[in-house]
Scaffold this active site. Structure first.
Site, PDB file in Angstrom:
ATOM      1  N   GLY A  53       0.819  -1.199   0.000  1.00  0.00           N
ATOM      2  CA  GLY A  53       0.000   0.000   0.000  1.00  0.00           C
ATOM      3  C   GLY A  53       0.855   1.251   0.000  1.00  0.00           C
ATOM      4  O   GLY A  53       2.019   1.231  -0.410  1.00  0.00           O
ATOM      5  N   CYS A  54       0.286   2.361   0.454  1.00  0.00           N
ATOM      6  CA  CYS A  54       1.005   3.636   0.488  1.00  0.00           C
ATOM      7  C   CYS A  54       2.328   3.482   1.222  1.00  0.00           C
ATOM      8  O   CYS A  54       2.367   3.015   2.365  1.00  0.00           O
ATOM      9  CB  CYS A  54       0.145   4.692   1.171  1.00  0.00           C
ATOM     10  SG  CYS A  54       0.980   6.279   1.377  1.00  0.00           S
TER      11      CYS A  54
END
Length: 218
Positions: A53-54
């Protein structure tokens, strides 16, 4: 440039952005511990690369871990050479937002890093992670040799069984050689150290990841 709707399919060599021959400028030293992002690294230390993810929150999860010497964020497993953050976010480079982890195997094993990786996010979500949607948020373990791949696959199988028992779907994590790791812009390196109140979309499933006895020390 940003596109109003991000594609959820990976680009082809024909449709990918062309990129550039020169690397994007980035930081030289880690904002938290002042170790060099690009080396040299201590003798005997190893590297691992994960995407969950981020990368802002993902990187922090690893730099806080004992045995980790330095971390950096970047882009990999795509097609465009030396991409920018904006290009990666367009979905037209094919890259993930990855975290490079340099660690001391005498303190923490590769299997323990894989366990941390799985427990730190939801690896069943495909081309998204929470509210972050796009191909750059897909889950990935990017291995450098057959032993790493075997460990990653074994831990994945154990965790998939644990998740299934709790009602989760199959794991979508890719386990591949991710190709070149392109260091992200200075702004993104150790972002949550520079911006303590910054966005962190990282969140796990709440399910513990078991490690088999045969892989625990690897």
């Amino acid at each position: 440039m940003f596109w109003s709707k991000k594609p959820l399919d990976l680009p082809t060599p024909e449709t990918a952005l062309k990129g550039r021959p020169d690397a994007i400028p980035t930081a030289r030293l880690h904002h938290v511990n002042q170790n060099p992002l690009k080396g040299p690294y201590p003798d005997g230390f190893r590297t691992a690369i994960f995407a969950l993810g981020c990368f802002w929150g993902a990187e922090r999860a690893f730099w806080r871990t004992p045995g980790v010497w330095v971390t950096a964020v970047g882009y990999l497993a795509g097609l465009t050479p030396n991409p920018t953050y904006e290009e990666v976010c367009s979905g037209r480079t094919g890259h993930t937002e990855g975290v490079l982890v340099v660690y001391d195997p005498a303190v923490i094993s590769y299997a323990d890093l894989v366990k941390l990786f799985f427990e730190s996010h939801d690896p069943t979500q495909g081309m998204r992670q929470g509210n972050d949607v796009g191909t750059q948020y897909r889950s990935g373990i990017y291995t450098s040799d057959p032993q790493e791949k075997a460990v990653a696959e074994a831990v994945k199988a154990s965790y998939e069984a644990a998740l299934k028992a709790k009602g989760f779907g199959p794991i979508t994590t890719e386990i591949i050689d991710g190709g070149p790791f392109y260091f992200a812009e200075d702004y993104h390196q150790q972002y949550l150290s520079k911006n303590p109140g910054g966005y962190c979309g990282l969140g796990g499933t709440g399910v513990s990841c078991p490690i088999g006895v045969g892989v625990a020390a690897q």
